[in-house]
Design a protein around this motif. Structure first.
Motif, PDB file in Angstrom:
ATOM      1  N   GLN A  28       0.847  -1.181   0.000  1.00 13.29           N
ATOM      2  CA  GLN A  28       0.000   0.000   0.000  1.00 13.29           C
ATOM      3  C   GLN A  28       0.886   1.236   0.000  1.00 13.29           C
ATOM      4  N   GLU A 129     -10.633   9.533  -1.657  1.00 16.67           N
ATOM      5  CA  GLU A 129     -11.597   8.497  -1.288  1.00 16.67           C
ATOM      6  C   GLU A 129     -11.490   8.081   0.179  1.00 16.67           C
ATOM      7  N   GLN A 130     -10.311   7.846   0.658  1.00 17.05           N
ATOM      8  CA  GLN A 130     -10.118   7.467   2.059  1.00 17.05           C
ATOM      9  C   GLN A 130      -9.148   8.444   2.705  1.00 17.05           C
ATOM     10  N   SER A 131      -9.418   9.711   2.513  1.00 14.68           N
ATOM     11  CA  SER A 131      -8.474  10.724   2.969  1.00 14.68           C
ATOM     12  C   SER A 131      -8.668  11.074   4.441  1.00 14.68           C
ATOM     13  N   ASN A 132      -7.608  11.521   5.028  1.00 15.47           N
ATOM     14  CA  ASN A 132      -7.615  12.142   6.347  1.00 15.47           C
ATOM     15  C   ASN A 132      -7.039  13.527   6.141  1.00 15.47           C
ATOM     16  N   THR A 150     -14.587  17.633  -1.498  1.00 12.00           N
ATOM     17  CA  THR A 150     -14.062  16.269  -1.502  1.00 12.00           C
ATOM     18  C   THR A 150     -14.991  15.241  -2.115  1.00 12.00           C
ATOM     19  N   THR A 152     -17.199  13.913  -0.331  1.00 16.55           N
ATOM     20  CA  THR A 152     -17.393  13.041   0.829  1.00 16.55           C
ATOM     21  C   THR A 152     -18.066  13.829   1.938  1.00 16.55           C
ATOM     22  N   GLN A 160     -18.927   9.852  15.091  1.00 14.65           N
ATOM     23  CA  GLN A 160     -18.749   8.578  14.401  1.00 14.65           C
ATOM     24  C   GLN A 160     -19.229   7.429  15.286  1.00 14.65           C
ATOM     25  N   GLU A 164     -18.383   1.513  13.541  1.00 12.68           N
ATOM     26  CA  GLU A 164     -17.853   1.771  12.209  1.00 12.68           C
ATOM     27  C   GLU A 164     -16.339   1.903  12.260  1.00 12.68           C
ATOM     28  N   ASN A 167     -11.568   4.797   9.704  1.00 14.14           N
ATOM     29  CA  ASN A 167     -10.807   5.327   8.570  1.00 14.14           C
ATOM     30  C   ASN A 167     -11.641   6.213   7.665  1.00 14.14           C
ATOM     31  N   GLU A 168     -12.783   6.672   8.129  1.00  9.98           N
ATOM     32  CA  GLU A 168     -13.601   7.586   7.349  1.00  9.98           C
ATOM     33  C   GLU A 168     -12.915   8.951   7.279  1.00  9.98           C
ATOM     34  N   PRO A 169     -13.160   9.722   6.210  1.00  8.49           N
ATOM     35  CA  PRO A 169     -12.570  11.057   6.129  1.00  8.49           C
ATOM     36  C   PRO A 169     -12.974  11.891   7.333  1.00  8.49           C
TER      37      PRO A 169
END
Length: 186
Positions: A28, A129-132, A150, A152, A160, A164, A167-169
């Motif tokens: 990755q 897509e999977q940003s922080n 974004t 998103t 949150q 869940e 790793n959600e933005p």
């Protein structure tokens, strides 16, 4: 100069420093973008930075591709000039490939890249897509336009659900009034 630098610094004068880098791991990797700006320009800087990252899906031009290839080839030569660069290359090759690649092998890998192949990858790649998103500055940036920037939904860390994945933005802001505002997207 890069698209990001041109848009953020040259065209709009939003930041005194802006950059993006990619980091590869064995299976990755991640993209990191940084901009140093003033508190008054932080929100606009983040918007433009995210816009430019999203624009990667449109692909790159032939001249951009040629500049990247030339930069890779130059990096191969200049990477041999210092002991620390050489050691880093040797360790990286051993980790990723299981052996040390020859200069000819590395050049062949670079030469195998095509504009069409790069653009095919970029058309499916969404760096947000999977940003922080992390900001550091005197004031927190407001999320009003986050979804627009974004694609998103904004998620407050406290909102949150427990079940869940984490790793959600999300955006994290810290205050340090002695430092100019910085924005980093990973």
């Amino acid at each position: 100069s890069s698209r990001l630098y041109k848009a953020v610094r040259e065209d709009l004068g939003l930041a005194y420093s802006v950059s993006a880098s990619s980091f590869s791991l064995s299976e990755q990797g991640f993209l990191s973008a940084y901009a140093g700006t003033t508190p008054a320009r932080a929100s606009e800087t983040l918007r433009v930075l995210l816009q430019e990252l999203r624009r990667l899906r449109e692909g790159i031009t032939k001249s951009e591709f040629q500049r990247v290839i030339e930069r890779y080839h130059a990096g191969l030569v200049y990477g041999q000039e210092t002991i620390s660069s050489r050691v880093s290359d040797l360790v990286g090759d051993t980790w990723f490939y299981g052996h040390v690649r020859s200069l000819a092998e590395e050049q062949a890998e670079i030469n195998a890249l095509t504009l069409e192949g790069v653009n095919a990858f970029l058309s499916t790649y969404d760096p947000l897509e999977q940003s922080n998103i992390f900001t550091l500055g005197a004031e927190a940036l407001a999320p009003e336009s986050y979804a627009e920037w974004t694609g998103t939904e904004w998620i407050e860390p406290d909102d949150q659900p427990e079940d869940e994945p984490q790793n959600e933005p999300k955006e994290t802001s810290k205050s340090d009034s002695t430092q100019p505002d910085s924005t980093e997207v990973n």
